[in-house]
Structure formats: structure tokens, C-alpha cells
Design a protein around this motif. Structure first.
Motif, short mmCIF file in Angstrom:
data_model
loop_
_atom_site.label_atom_id
_atom_site.label_comp_id
_atom_site.label_asym_id
_atom_site.label_seq_id
_atom_site.Cartn_x
_atom_site.Cartn_y
_atom_site.Cartn_z
N VAL A 181 42.00 38.48 83.44
CA VAL A 181 42.25 37.60 82.01
C VAL A 181 42.46 38.05 81.21
N ASP A 182 40.88 38.60 80.80
CA ASP A 182 40.55 39.28 79.93
C ASP A 182 41.49 40.09 79.39
N GLU A 183 42.17 41.25 80.29
CA GLU A 183 42.67 42.05 79.70
C GLU A 183 43.92 41.31 78.90
N ILE A 184 44.86 40.28 79.52
CA ILE A 184 45.33 39.32 78.96
C ILE A 184 45.28 39.49 77.13
N MET A 205 50.97 43.09 86.21
CA MET A 205 50.72 43.19 84.79
C MET A 205 51.43 43.60 84.22
N GLU A 206 52.03 44.71 84.42
CA GLU A 206 53.11 44.95 83.61
C GLU A 206 54.18 44.35 82.50
N ARG A 209 54.48 43.14 79.04
CA ARG A 209 56.01 43.11 78.32
C ARG A 209 55.07 44.66 78.13
N GLU A 210 55.33 45.55 79.57
CA GLU A 210 54.77 47.44 79.00
C GLU A 210 56.66 47.72 79.75
#
Length: 116
Positions: A32-35, A110-111, A115-116
């Protein structure tokens, strides 16, 4: 025109709901924090400082160090509205965050979320 009440709510009051939604589906607070960091440009210390200050959503978005340019790739429906069609900029940023947390809770990698 009166502001939507989400603008004056503290980000810290909604944040635990983001975490609970993610954790209920086997995801983590770290994700969540990463987002949130990816979307807003806050580093972890800055994010925690905003939470501690109980900054309202409008200020949280307005003070974001660097809104991610790839956020415009976020498409889809949240709360019955297509995020790409929201005209009010602050509301669109809030809904982008909601959409990313939704994607996390739905098990998306997560990727792809970032949007990686």
C-alpha cells in the motif's frame, strides 16, 4: 460550490481502510505504501509525516512532491465512475489512489499496478 467532504477528511483517517482492504486479500501495508509513494512522490518518511500531521486529502495531494506522470495510464471504474473521465483534478487524483488500492486487493501484480 461546496467542496466534496473527502477533501477535508484527513488522509490518516482513510489510510487504515486502504491497508485493511489490502490485508484482507493477503496483500501488505508495505505494498500500500509503495503504491502511495509511486503515485505521489512522497518518500516513506514524508508519507509518515503527513499521516502524523493528519493532513487533509486536498492538502495531501496538493503537497505531493511529484505526481507520477504514468498515473494517466490508470483506467477503469471506481465508485461507478471512470477515473479517466473525472474532470476535477483533486478528485481524479484521489480516485487514482482508490483504483490502485482496488487493483492491489484484486490480486494484480505490483508491476502492472505501477504501470511498469
Amino acid at each position: 460550490m461546496t467542496k466534496h467532504k473527502i477533501y477535508t477528511m484527513s488522509f490518516a483517517s482513510v489510510y487504515p481502510h486502504y491497508i485493511a482492504k489490502a490485508e484482507k486479500k493477503g496483500r501488505t501495508k508495505t505494498e500500500v505504501d509503495e503504491i502511495i509513494r509511486w503515485l505521489t512522490g512522497y518518500n516513506q518518511n514524508e508519507l509518515e509525516a503527513q499521516l502524523e500531521k493528519k493532513t487533509d486529502f486536498e492538502t495531501f495531494i496538493a503537497e505531493a512532491p511529484q505526481l507520477n506522470p504514468s498515473r494517466t495510464l490508470i483506467k477503469g471504474v471506481i465508485c461507478g465512475v471512470r477515473v479517466e473521465d473525472i474532470e476535477e483534478p483533486t478528485m481524479q487524483e484521489i480516485r487514482y489512489m482508490d483504483k490502485l488500492i482496488d487493483e492491489l486487493a484484486k490480486g494484480k501484480a505490483m508491476e502492472k499496478i505501477l504501470r511498469e
